[in-house]
Design a protein around this motif. Structure first.
Motif, PDB file in Angstrom:
ATOM      1  N   GLY A  94     117.163  77.312  46.296  1.00  7.75           N
ATOM      2  CA  GLY A  94     117.917  76.066  46.380  1.00  7.75           C
ATOM      3  C   GLY A  94     117.358  74.986  45.466  1.00  7.75           C
ATOM      4  N   LEU A  95     116.208  75.289  44.852  1.00  4.44           N
ATOM      5  CA  LEU A  95     115.577  74.376  43.894  1.00  4.44           C
ATOM      6  C   LEU A  95     115.813  74.813  42.447  1.00  4.44           C
ATOM      7  N   ALA A  96     116.554  75.903  42.244  1.00  5.62           N
ATOM      8  CA  ALA A  96     116.631  76.530  40.923  1.00  5.62           C
ATOM      9  C   ALA A  96     117.953  76.271  40.201  1.00  5.62           C
ATOM     10  N   SER A  97     117.847  75.965  38.929  1.00  3.96           N
ATOM     11  CA  SER A  97     118.944  75.843  37.948  1.00  3.96           C
ATOM     12  C   SER A  97     119.899  74.684  38.216  1.00  3.96           C
ATOM     13  N   TYR A  98     119.442  73.680  38.969  1.00  2.20           N
ATOM     14  CA  TYR A  98     120.255  72.481  39.168  1.00  2.20           C
ATOM     15  C   TYR A  98     119.946  71.460  38.074  1.00  2.20           C
ATOM     16  N   ASP A  99     120.911  70.646  37.766  1.00  3.29           N
ATOM     17  CA  ASP A  99     120.776  69.623  36.735  1.00  3.29           C
ATOM     18  C   ASP A  99     119.694  68.621  37.149  1.00  3.29           C
ATOM     19  N   VAL A 100     118.604  68.565  36.393  1.00  2.00           N
ATOM     20  CA  VAL A 100     117.491  67.704  36.785  1.00  2.00           C
ATOM     21  C   VAL A 100     117.832  66.224  36.677  1.00  2.00           C
ATOM     22  N   VAL A 105     118.989  66.563  42.366  1.00  2.00           N
ATOM     23  CA  VAL A 105     117.555  66.626  42.063  1.00  2.00           C
ATOM     24  C   VAL A 105     116.942  65.230  42.022  1.00  2.00           C
ATOM     25  N   ARG A 106     117.569  64.331  41.308  1.00  2.72           N
ATOM     26  CA  ARG A 106     116.979  63.006  41.070  1.00  2.72           C
ATOM     27  C   ARG A 106     116.843  62.194  42.349  1.00  2.72           C
ATOM     28  N   GLU A 107     117.864  62.253  43.223  1.00  6.78           N
ATOM     29  CA  GLU A 107     117.849  61.435  44.424  1.00  6.78           C
ATOM     30  C   GLU A 107     117.465  62.212  45.683  1.00  6.78           C
ATOM     31  N   LEU A 108     117.887  63.468  45.780  1.00  6.71           N
ATOM     32  CA  LEU A 108     117.692  64.201  47.036  1.00  6.71           C
ATOM     33  C   LEU A 108     116.426  65.054  47.030  1.00  6.71           C
ATOM     34  N   THR A 109     116.369  66.111  46.226  1.00  3.92           N
ATOM     35  CA  THR A 109     115.211  67.006  46.306  1.00  3.92           C
ATOM     36  C   THR A 109     113.959  66.395  45.682  1.00  3.92           C
ATOM     37  N   ARG A 110     114.118  65.597  44.653  1.00  2.00           N
ATOM     38  CA  ARG A 110     112.996  64.963  43.942  1.00  2.00           C
ATOM     39  C   ARG A 110     111.987  65.997  43.441  1.00  2.00           C
ATOM     40  N   GLY A 111     112.487  67.187  43.199  1.00  2.00           N
ATOM     41  CA  GLY A 111     111.671  68.265  42.669  1.00  2.00           C
ATOM     42  C   GLY A 111     112.572  69.432  42.286  1.00  2.00           C
ATOM     43  N   TYR A 112     112.067  70.312  41.424  1.00  2.00           N
ATOM     44  CA  TYR A 112     112.892  71.436  40.989  1.00  2.00           C
ATOM     45  C   TYR A 112     112.011  72.589  40.510  1.00  2.00           C
ATOM     46  N   PHE A 113     112.587  73.784  40.550  1.00  2.00           N
ATOM     47  CA  PHE A 113     111.925  75.019  40.110  1.00  2.00           C
ATOM     48  C   PHE A 113     111.793  75.041  38.592  1.00  2.00           C
ATOM     49  N   LYS A 114     110.602  75.436  38.121  1.00  2.00           N
ATOM     50  CA  LYS A 114     110.377  75.579  36.675  1.00  2.00           C
ATOM     51  C   LYS A 114     110.341  77.048  36.266  1.00  2.00           C
ATOM     52  N   TYR A 115     109.487  77.848  36.949  1.00  2.00           N
ATOM     53  CA  TYR A 115     109.360  79.267  36.601  1.00  2.00           C
ATOM     54  C   TYR A 115     108.548  79.975  37.674  1.00  2.00           C
ATOM     55  N   GLU A 147     108.244  71.256  39.578  1.00  2.00           N
ATOM     56  CA  GLU A 147     107.982  69.884  39.151  1.00  2.00           C
ATOM     57  C   GLU A 147     108.428  68.976  40.286  1.00  2.00           C
ATOM     58  N   VAL A 148     107.520  68.135  40.780  1.00  2.00           N
ATOM     59  CA  VAL A 148     107.832  67.272  41.918  1.00  2.00           C
ATOM     60  C   VAL A 148     107.462  65.831  41.587  1.00  2.00           C
ATOM     61  N   ASP A 149     108.338  64.923  41.974  1.00  2.00           N
ATOM     62  CA  ASP A 149     108.049  63.492  41.822  1.00  2.00           C
ATOM     63  C   ASP A 149     107.121  63.090  42.972  1.00  2.00           C
ATOM     64  N   LYS A 150     105.836  63.277  42.763  1.00  2.00           N
ATOM     65  CA  LYS A 150     104.861  63.123  43.840  1.00  2.00           C
ATOM     66  C   LYS A 150     104.785  61.705  44.382  1.00  2.00           C
ATOM     67  N   GLU A 151     105.176  60.732  43.595  1.00  2.00           N
ATOM     68  CA  GLU A 151     105.092  59.339  44.031  1.00  2.00           C
ATOM     69  C   GLU A 151     106.194  58.956  45.005  1.00  2.00           C
ATOM     70  N   SER A 152     107.244  59.784  45.076  1.00  3.32           N
ATOM     71  CA  SER A 152     108.384  59.410  45.912  1.00  3.32           C
ATOM     72  C   SER A 152     108.629  60.386  47.053  1.00  3.32           C
ATOM     73  N   ILE A 179     114.974  64.800  54.113  1.00  6.59           N
ATOM     74  CA  ILE A 179     115.059  65.963  53.234  1.00  6.59           C
ATOM     75  C   ILE A 179     113.720  66.678  53.235  1.00  6.59           C
ATOM     76  N   LEU A 180     113.767  68.004  53.325  1.00  4.80           N
ATOM     77  CA  LEU A 180     112.556  68.810  53.263  1.00  4.80           C
ATOM     78  C   LEU A 180     112.799  69.968  52.302  1.00  4.80           C
ATOM     79  N   CYS A 181     111.856  70.190  51.389  1.00  2.00           N
ATOM     80  CA  CYS A 181     111.962  71.272  50.412  1.00  2.00           C
ATOM     81  C   CYS A 181     110.802  72.237  50.589  1.00  2.00           C
ATOM     82  N   LEU A 182     111.110  73.536  50.496  1.00  2.00           N
ATOM     83  CA  LEU A 182     110.118  74.580  50.739  1.00  2.00           C
ATOM     84  C   LEU A 182     110.311  75.677  49.699  1.00  2.00           C
ATOM     85  N   THR A 183     109.247  76.042  48.980  1.00  2.00           N
ATOM     86  CA  THR A 183     109.407  77.045  47.918  1.00  2.00           C
ATOM     87  C   THR A 183     109.387  78.498  48.400  1.00  2.00           C
ATOM     88  N   PRO A 184     108.615  78.904  49.415  1.00  2.00           N
ATOM     89  CA  PRO A 184     108.692  80.298  49.877  1.00  2.00           C
ATOM     90  C   PRO A 184     109.979  80.511  50.682  1.00  2.00           C
TER      91      PRO A 184
END
Length: 206
Positions: A94-100, A105-115, A147-152, A179-184
């Protein structure tokens, strides 16, 4: 029971494996309504207790010019849903291939998959956001580097493997919602008992 709306499964992540995990984790507590890309925008208007997104944006990532499922309308619906008190859980792809630069991404997840490198043993460690208790488990998994916007946001989980270290879990409020994001985790790793316990605990906390 409260109603959960989930849209899960994509080219690399069979819907059945994610559904099996959610059914196990949410049984006797929540009723899960599984959406498709065709009816998600209709179902989110029914104001579910929680929305789970566990699928990447591209419909066919093997195609260089793949179509995507999340358009401006769906992004705006998600923003409105969360800002008005909804809860959003974003899992793995759910973090992958979305428009950063998009609202998702910018307002909700504040992070995204890189590789991610080839699958290997990954250690997950951190601390529960709502209690004085450590988190630690190891699984054979895709080690997501993000990549995560750690300040927010608030980081509560990290991951480490022979390939390095990354953030693995974070949460924040947005308007009246959360909002909660989890990579595994990837496919078979979803069956891990410790991961399922963590997932259930986090959903109950949300």
């Amino acid at each position: 029971m409260e109603r959960v709306l989930a849209i899960v499964g994509d080219y690399y992540h069979p819907e059945e494996k994610i559904k099996e995990t959610l059914e196990f984790v949410l049984k006797n507590t929540y009723w899960v309504d599984y959406a498709s890309i065709n009816n998600f925008s209709m179902l989110i208007r029914e104001d579910p207790y929680l929305v789970i997104i566990g699928r990447e944006n591209k419909l066919n990532p093997q195609d260089k010019n793949s179509l995507i499922w999340m358009d401006d309308e769906i992004e705006n619906l998600l923003v409105d849903y969360v800002s008005n008190g909804g809860k959003l859980l974003v899992m793995h792809s759910g973090l992958a291939s979305y428009d950063v630069s998009g609202k998702y991404v910018r307002e909700l997840t504040r992070g995204y998959f890189k590789y991610h490198p080839e699958r290997k043993m990954v250690k997950y460690y951190g601390r529960y956001p709502d209690k004085d208790k450590d988190i630690y488990f190891e699984i054979f998994d895709e080690h997501y580097f993000v990549e995560v916007d750690k300040e927010s946001t608030n980081i509560f989980l990290y991951s480490t493997s022979l390939d390095g270290e990354s953030v693995a879990g974070w949460y924040h409020e947005y308007g009246k919602g959360k909002i909660l994001c989890l990579t595994p985790a990837h496919n078979e790793a979803l069956a891990n008992e410790n991961l399922r316990k963590l997932l259930r605990d986090l959903i109950l906390w949300m």
